[in-house]
Design an enzyme around this catalytic site. Structure first.
Site, PDB file in Angstrom:
ATOM      1  N   HIS A   2     -16.838 -34.269  20.810  1.00  0.00           N
ATOM      2  CA  HIS A   2     -16.033 -33.727  19.710  1.00  0.00           C
ATOM      3  C   HIS A   2     -16.799 -32.662  18.920  1.00  0.00           C
ATOM      4  O   HIS A   2     -16.254 -31.597  18.611  1.00  0.00           O
ATOM      5  CB  HIS A   2     -15.608 -34.867  18.786  1.00  0.00           C
ATOM      6  CG  HIS A   2     -14.789 -34.429  17.612  1.00  0.00           C
ATOM      7  ND1 HIS A   2     -13.442 -34.160  17.708  1.00  0.00           N
ATOM      8  CD2 HIS A   2     -15.137 -34.198  16.304  1.00  0.00           C
ATOM      9  CE1 HIS A   2     -12.982 -33.791  16.524  1.00  0.00           C
ATOM     10  NE2 HIS A   2     -13.996 -33.806  15.659  1.00  0.00           N
TER      11      HIS A   2
ATOM     12  N   ASP B 294     -18.353 -38.812   9.032  1.00  0.00           N
ATOM     13  CA  ASP B 294     -17.276 -37.858   9.330  1.00  0.00           C
ATOM     14  C   ASP B 294     -17.245 -36.747   8.291  1.00  0.00           C
ATOM     15  O   ASP B 294     -16.977 -36.990   7.114  1.00  0.00           O
ATOM     16  CB  ASP B 294     -15.936 -38.611   9.329  1.00  0.00           C
ATOM     17  CG  ASP B 294     -14.809 -37.819   9.947  1.00  0.00           C
ATOM     18  OD1 ASP B 294     -14.916 -36.590  10.010  1.00  0.00           O
ATOM     19  OD2 ASP B 294     -13.815 -38.444  10.360  1.00  0.00           O
TER      20      ASP B 294
END
Length: 405
Positions: A312, A223
């Protein structure tokens, strides 16, 4: 008028900060090394500290661009009635003395347990102010584009995790040192503000050999791969306000994101990877290359997009958002929640986004994600707050001086 609360003996030295930062820091150093308060000496030679001491001075608060920390704790505070510009100046001087001492591994002024402050702890303290404090008589107008984040369709915001007039973000290598610093900052702010919410989380910023890595959220995803790199012109243009009263500052959005790990675990690995557009093993784009390679948004396989239209990484990609980007950090959290069915475990991410212009950078990207992002099925924002990050300060100066003096 400023409130005139009774000053306890414990905070007496802290108020020296309203007279001069140097004096306050000096008092803290004396207290930290006093014979009565010093920790017992050990006869065992201490090993070299694995971390580093990050100096707090400069054009920018160093915690913004510092590497992701192992432990992060944020506390938002609400100003007490009657706190005015002069009172804020006293608080900022007091906090400046705290920041200088704690970053160096000394006890803060009037610290009752200075031995809990350790040098080489990678400690940074970042201070910001909310929209309610960016008004005449206080800090004045905030930086360009600053304000509350508008509600999103998928938000389920709770007041207990939202808002705030002030924020302190304390990050470091060791949870004890971080927690102690937070306690000191909140205690010294008590005559001016009360705590509104507190959020704490962890991250793994290094691989097994100790080398820096991007880190993973609780979905197991690497991330933050697309972040601009500190020290580059792209980072500076993305993060820092470059002119006006707030030059050297930034803006911070804090989003508390609850993650549905149970239903996420029901997905196949292919489904999980396609929802993001990156490989779970190393964070590399599904279109090929190493982790930091750019996504090939046009790539197709067997007639379909390799990175789905609602993945995403595609929805957040700068090329599809007018070049807009932000600098992201995060901290994983897990806590127990009492429900009608009993005690349940809530897991999620404390998401931090830094950008120069909140309205022009963060909001459009977040709206694009809110409109169509596969991760909306497994994530829910339950908290949201925005803060103008104060510019940095030099030795002999203090936090917010250019805004309050």
């Amino acid at each position: 008028m400023s409130p005139a609360p009774r000053v306890s003996r414990r905070r007496l030295l802290g108020y020296v900060g309203s007279i001069g930062v140097g004096a306050a820091a000096g008092a803290g150093a004396v207290l930290a090394t006093g014979a009565e308060d010093a920790a017992p000496a050990s006869t065992v030679p201490a090993p070299a500290a694995p971390g580093r001491t990050i100096e707090p001075w400069g054009a920018h608060q160093p915690g913004v661009a510092a590497p992701q920390a192992a432990v992060s704790e944020l506390v938002a505070l609400d100003l007490l009635p009657g706190v005015d510009r002069d009172a804020l100046g006293r608080l900022m001087r007091l906090w400046t003395g705290d920041v200088e001492a704690l970053a160096a591994g000394r006890g803060a002024p009037s610290d009752p347990a200075p031995w809990l402050s350790q040098p080489a702890s990678d400690l940074t303290i970042t201070v910001g102010v909310g929209p309610g404090a960016c008004r005449p008589g206080l800090f004045g107008a905030g930086p360009p584009g600053f304000g509350d984040v508008p509600p999103m369709r998928h938000d389920r915001l709770q007041q207990r995790w939202s808002g705030g007039d002030l924020v302190v973000l304390v990050a470091g290598r060791d949870g004890t040192t971080v927690a102690h610093a937070v306690r000191r900052l909140v205690a010294d702010a008590a005559p001016f503000a009360r705590a509104r919410w507190r959020q704490v989380g962890s991250w793994n910023p290094t691989d097994p050999s100790g080398r820096p890595q991007t880190g993973r959220n609780l979905f197991g995803q690497v991330d933050g791969s697309g972040n601009p790199q500190p020290g580059t012109p792209l980072f500076d243009a993305t993060v820092w306000v470059d002119e006006g009263r707030w030059a050297g500052g930034s803006s911070l959005v804090v989003r508390r994101i609850r993650m549905d790990l149970d239903t996420w675990d029901e997905l196949t690995r292919d489904e999980q990877e396609r929802s993001v557009g990156r490989a779970l093993a190393d964070g590399a784009p599904l279109t090929g290359g190493p982790e930091l390679a750019d996504l090939d948004l046009a790539a197709r396989s067997q007639g379909r997009l390799v990175v789905p239209a609602d993945a995403h990484a595609r929805r957040a990609h700068p090329s599809l958002n007018g070049g807009r980007r932000m600098f992201r950090k995060g901290a994983n959290y897990t806590r127990e929640v009492e429900t009608e069915q009993g005690v349940e475990v809530e897991s999620g991410l404390v998401f931090l986004a830094f950008q120069a212009d909140l309205a022009d950078q963060f909001v459009p990207v977040q709206q694009a994600l809110d409109e169509s992002d596969q991760l909306n099925e497994w994530t829910t924002a339950i908290g949201s707050a925005s803060f103008a990050v104060l510019p940095g300060f030099e030795r002999g100066s203090w936090l917010g001086e250019q805004l309050l003096a």
